[in-house]
Design a protein around this motif. Structure first.
Motif, PDB file in Angstrom:
ATOM      1  N   MET A   1       0.829  -1.193   0.000  1.00  7.50           N
ATOM      2  CA  MET A   1       0.000   0.000   0.000  1.00  7.50           C
ATOM      3  C   MET A   1       0.874   1.258   0.000  1.00  7.50           C
ATOM      4  SD  MET A   1      -2.994  -1.188   2.680  1.00  7.50           S
ATOM      5  CE  MET A   1      -3.932   0.312   2.605  1.00  7.50           C
ATOM      6  N   ALA A   2       1.902   1.242   0.833  1.00  8.04           N
ATOM      7  CA  ALA A   2       2.758   2.414   0.937  1.00  8.04           C
ATOM      8  C   ALA A   2       3.474   2.701  -0.378  1.00  8.04           C
ATOM      9  CB  ALA A   2       3.772   2.218   2.068  1.00  8.04           C
ATOM     10  N   ALA A   3       3.972   1.662  -1.017  1.00 10.79           N
ATOM     11  CA  ALA A   3       4.688   1.854  -2.281  1.00 10.79           C
ATOM     12  C   ALA A   3       3.763   2.401  -3.362  1.00 10.79           C
ATOM     13  CB  ALA A   3       5.331   0.545  -2.728  1.00 10.79           C
ATOM     14  N   VAL A   4       2.521   1.912  -3.411  1.00 12.20           N
ATOM     15  CA  VAL A   4       1.548   2.425  -4.387  1.00 12.20           C
ATOM     16  C   VAL A   4       1.205   3.877  -4.068  1.00 12.20           C
ATOM     17  CG1 VAL A   4      -0.848   2.197  -5.175  1.00 12.20           C
ATOM     18  CG2 VAL A   4       0.629   0.184  -5.023  1.00 12.20           C
ATOM     19  N   ALA A  24      12.007  11.439  -1.865  1.00  8.42           N
ATOM     20  CA  ALA A  24      12.676  11.355  -0.563  1.00  8.42           C
ATOM     21  C   ALA A  24      12.863   9.900  -0.149  1.00  8.42           C
ATOM     22  CB  ALA A  24      11.866  12.101   0.486  1.00  8.42           C
ATOM     23  N   ALA A  25      14.017   9.603   0.404  1.00  8.95           N
ATOM     24  CA  ALA A  25      14.340   8.231   0.810  1.00  8.95           C
ATOM     25  C   ALA A  25      13.390   7.703   1.872  1.00  8.95           C
ATOM     26  CB  ALA A  25      15.777   8.163   1.315  1.00  8.95           C
ATOM     27  N   ASP A  26      12.827   8.579   2.675  1.00  7.61           N
ATOM     28  CA  ASP A  26      11.939   8.141   3.751  1.00  7.61           C
ATOM     29  C   ASP A  26      10.462   8.138   3.354  1.00  7.61           C
ATOM     30  OD1 ASP A  26      11.550  10.895   3.649  1.00  7.61           O
ATOM     31  OD2 ASP A  26      11.442  11.104   5.828  1.00  7.61           O
ATOM     32  N   ALA A  30       7.614   6.309   5.641  1.00  2.36           N
ATOM     33  CA  ALA A  30       6.630   7.207   6.264  1.00  2.36           C
ATOM     34  C   ALA A  30       5.211   6.771   5.929  1.00  2.36           C
ATOM     35  CB  ALA A  30       6.872   8.649   5.818  1.00  2.36           C
ATOM     36  N   ARG A  31       4.970   6.380   4.679  1.00  5.32           N
ATOM     37  CA  ARG A  31       3.637   5.909   4.297  1.00  5.32           C
ATOM     38  C   ARG A  31       3.332   4.556   4.942  1.00  5.32           C
ATOM     39  NH1 ARG A  31       0.300   9.505   3.842  1.00  5.32           N
ATOM     40  NH2 ARG A  31       1.890  10.380   5.125  1.00  5.32           N
TER      41      ARG A  31
END
Length: 168
Positions: A1-4, A24-26, A30-31
């Motif tokens: 989910m976060a990557a999408v 941003a690398a984070d 963060a998501r």
């Protein structure tokens, strides 16, 4: 989910938001924290969350919650579909999965973002005149009035499953 979520931001806001923010690398971690909280924190138990999948790949996400200020109204907080899946019906299915049928709803959408704004207009939303700027992105607010004659029963469960093709 976060990557999408992050990839959709990159596809949607490239050119409107600085690249260093989008890349941003984070961003993904963060998501991940955001979605973990949305799915597990009891404070967000009334949220409705749906994931659009095609061939076991997550291609879209959505989340809505009851409006704390206007009883009976819902806020659409998240609706993103990867660009390769625009126009496939996944966004419509996600929207239907997280917004209770018949109840009024409100959302904010980037401006300009003609494709998303047209999608929301087709889904019954109209601009209400409210505008804000967040992180350099101008957003307009759109509302969907209650839909007369439709059911307003709601099952409130975190991660509520939709009964639509491709949406979980």
């Amino acid at each position: 989910m976060a990557a999408v979520h992050v990839r959709s931001w990159q596809e949607t806001y490239r050119g409107q938001v600085p690249d260093e923010t989008l890349d941003a690398a984070d961003a993904v971690p963060a998501r991940e924290r955001f979605w973990r909280g949305a799915l597990t924190d009891p404070r967000w138990a009334a949220n409705r969350i749906a994931v659009g999948r095609v061939d076991d790949e997550t291609v879209g996400i959505a989340m809505a919650a009851p409006d704390a200020d206007v009883p009976g109204r819902w806020w659409l907080h998240v609706l993103y579909v990867l660009a390769a899946h625009h126009g496939t019906g996944i966004a419509h299915e996600l929207l239907a999965a997280v917004l209770p049928e018949g109840l009024p709803a409100v959302l904010r959408v980037a401006d300009p973002n003609p494709r998303a704004q047209a999608f929301y207009r087709r889904s019954g939303f109209v601009p209400n005149g409210a505008v804000r700027e967040t992180d350099g992105v101008r957003e307009i607010e759109m509302e969907r009035p209650p839909i007369a004659g439709r059911s307003t029963s709601v099952s409130l469960r975190v991660g509520a499953q939709a009964h639509a093709r491709g949406v979980q």
